[in-house]
Design a protein around this motif. Structure first.
Motif, PDB file in Angstrom:
ATOM      1  N   PRO A  60       5.866  15.422   6.169  1.00  0.00           N
ATOM      2  CA  PRO A  60       6.575  15.147   4.919  1.00  0.00           C
ATOM      3  C   PRO A  60       7.536  16.244   4.464  1.00  0.00           C
ATOM      4  CG  PRO A  60       4.358  15.867   4.426  1.00  0.00           C
ATOM      5  CD  PRO A  60       4.457  15.758   5.940  1.00  0.00           C
ATOM      6  N   ARG A  71      11.781   1.335   2.821  1.00  0.00           N
ATOM      7  CA  ARG A  71      10.841   2.098   2.008  1.00  0.00           C
ATOM      8  C   ARG A  71      11.592   3.076   1.117  1.00  0.00           C
ATOM      9  NH1 ARG A  71       8.274   2.232   7.621  1.00  0.00           N
ATOM     10  NH2 ARG A  71       6.925   0.446   7.362  1.00  0.00           N
ATOM     11  N   HIS A  98       6.902  10.195   7.961  1.00  0.00           N
ATOM     12  CA  HIS A  98       5.497   9.771   7.978  1.00  0.00           C
ATOM     13  C   HIS A  98       4.632  10.795   8.718  1.00  0.00           C
ATOM     14  CE1 HIS A  98       5.621   5.915   5.994  1.00  0.00           C
ATOM     15  NE2 HIS A  98       6.648   5.546   6.720  1.00  0.00           N
ATOM     16  N   LEU A 116       5.788   8.719  -0.209  1.00  0.00           N
ATOM     17  CA  LEU A 116       6.120   7.299  -0.131  1.00  0.00           C
ATOM     18  C   LEU A 116       5.788   6.635  -1.462  1.00  0.00           C
ATOM     19  CD1 LEU A 116       6.993   4.852   1.618  1.00  0.00           C
ATOM     20  CD2 LEU A 116       4.582   4.616   2.271  1.00  0.00           C
ATOM     21  N   GLY A 125      12.218   1.609   7.909  1.00  0.00           N
ATOM     22  CA  GLY A 125      11.076   2.112   8.656  1.00  0.00           C
ATOM     23  C   GLY A 125      11.378   2.264  10.134  1.00  0.00           C
ATOM     24  N   THR A 131      12.745   8.221   9.098  1.00  0.00           N
ATOM     25  CA  THR A 131      11.617   7.641   8.366  1.00  0.00           C
ATOM     26  C   THR A 131      10.317   7.846   9.126  1.00  0.00           C
ATOM     27  OG1 THR A 131      13.106   5.982   7.437  1.00  0.00           O
ATOM     28  CG2 THR A 131      10.735   5.546   7.273  1.00  0.00           C
ATOM     29  N   GLN A 132      10.354   7.607  10.412  1.00  0.00           N
ATOM     30  CA  GLN A 132       9.167   7.832  11.232  1.00  0.00           C
ATOM     31  C   GLN A 132       8.751   9.298  11.185  1.00  0.00           C
ATOM     32  OE1 GLN A 132       9.854   6.030  15.118  1.00  0.00           O
ATOM     33  NE2 GLN A 132      10.804   4.265  14.131  1.00  0.00           N
TER      34      GLN A 132
END
Length: 166
Positions: free
Chosen positions: A65, A128, A62, A95, A53, A58-59
Motif C-alpha cells: 500500500p 476501485r 493491493h 481501499l 483492478g 492497482t494490483q
C-alpha cells in the motif's frame, strides 16, 4: 513576502493545476511501476484515485500500500527543464468500500470533475477507489528552492539545505 512565504503560497494552490497525478507503486518482486491516474483531493490532502483492478498499479497497491505520487509542471510551461516545479507525497493507500457513504461522495466528486465517463466507470465492477493518505512530501520550485513538507495537515514547509539533503 520572504522566500518561505512565497513557497508556502505557491504550495497551497499547486495541485489545482492538475487533473491527473503520476503514481509510483512496487510489485511483489520489488520492481517499480510508474503510471498516472485522474484524481480528486479533499481538504486534508488525501488523494482519491478511481482505477481499474486490471491495471498493474492497482494490483501493486493491493500487494504493497505504499505509493508515491508526483505532480509536475508541464514541460511546455517550464523555464528550466532541470528545475521543473514539482510536488511529491509519500502515501499509504486504503481501499474504499464500494457503495459506502464515503465511496458515493467520492464518486460524486469524480462525476462533477470529469463528467459522464464516471457513470460508465461506476458500472464496471473492477473499478476501485483508493484513498492515498500522504505522510510527508517534498515541494521543489527551482534550484536551491526545495522544501520538505510535514505537519499534521501537511502544511509546514522547511527548506532543504545541503546538509539536510545528505
Amino acid at each position: 513576502m520572504n522566500q518561505l512565504e512565497k513557497a508556502q503560497a505557491e504550495y497551497e494552490n499547486f495541485t489545482e493545476k492538475f487533473e491527473s497525478v503520476i503514481i509510483s507503486t512496487v510489485n511483489q518482486q520489488g520492481i517499480p511501476n510508474a503510471s498516472y491516474t485522474p484524481f480528486v483531493m479533499d481538504d486534508a490532502k488525501n488523494i482519491y484515485i478511481y482505477v481499474s483492478g486490471l491495471a498493474a498499479h492497482t494490483q501493486n497497491i493491493h500487494i504493497n500500500p505504499h505509493v508515491c505520487v508526483l505532480f509536475i509542471e508541464d514541460e511546455s510551461q517550464t523555464t528550466q527543464i532541470f528545475a521543473r516545479r514539482r510536488l511529491s507525497f509519500d502515501c499509504t493507500a486504503t481501499l474504499m468500500e464500494r457503495e459506502s457513504e464515503i465511496w458515493n461522495q467520492i464518486v460524486e466528486q469524480f462525476q462533477h470533475r470529469f463528467g459522464e465517463i464516471i457513470e460508465v466507470l461506476r458500472g464496471l465492477a473492477d473499478f476501485r477507489i483508493f484513498r492515498l493518505t500522504p505522510t510527508a512530501g517534498r515541494f521543489v520550485i527551482g534550484f536551491g528552492a526545495a522544501y520538505h513538507i510535514s505537519g499534521d495537515r501537511l502544511d509546514q514547509l522547511a527548506q532543504i539545505t545541503g546538509e539536510k539533503a545528505r
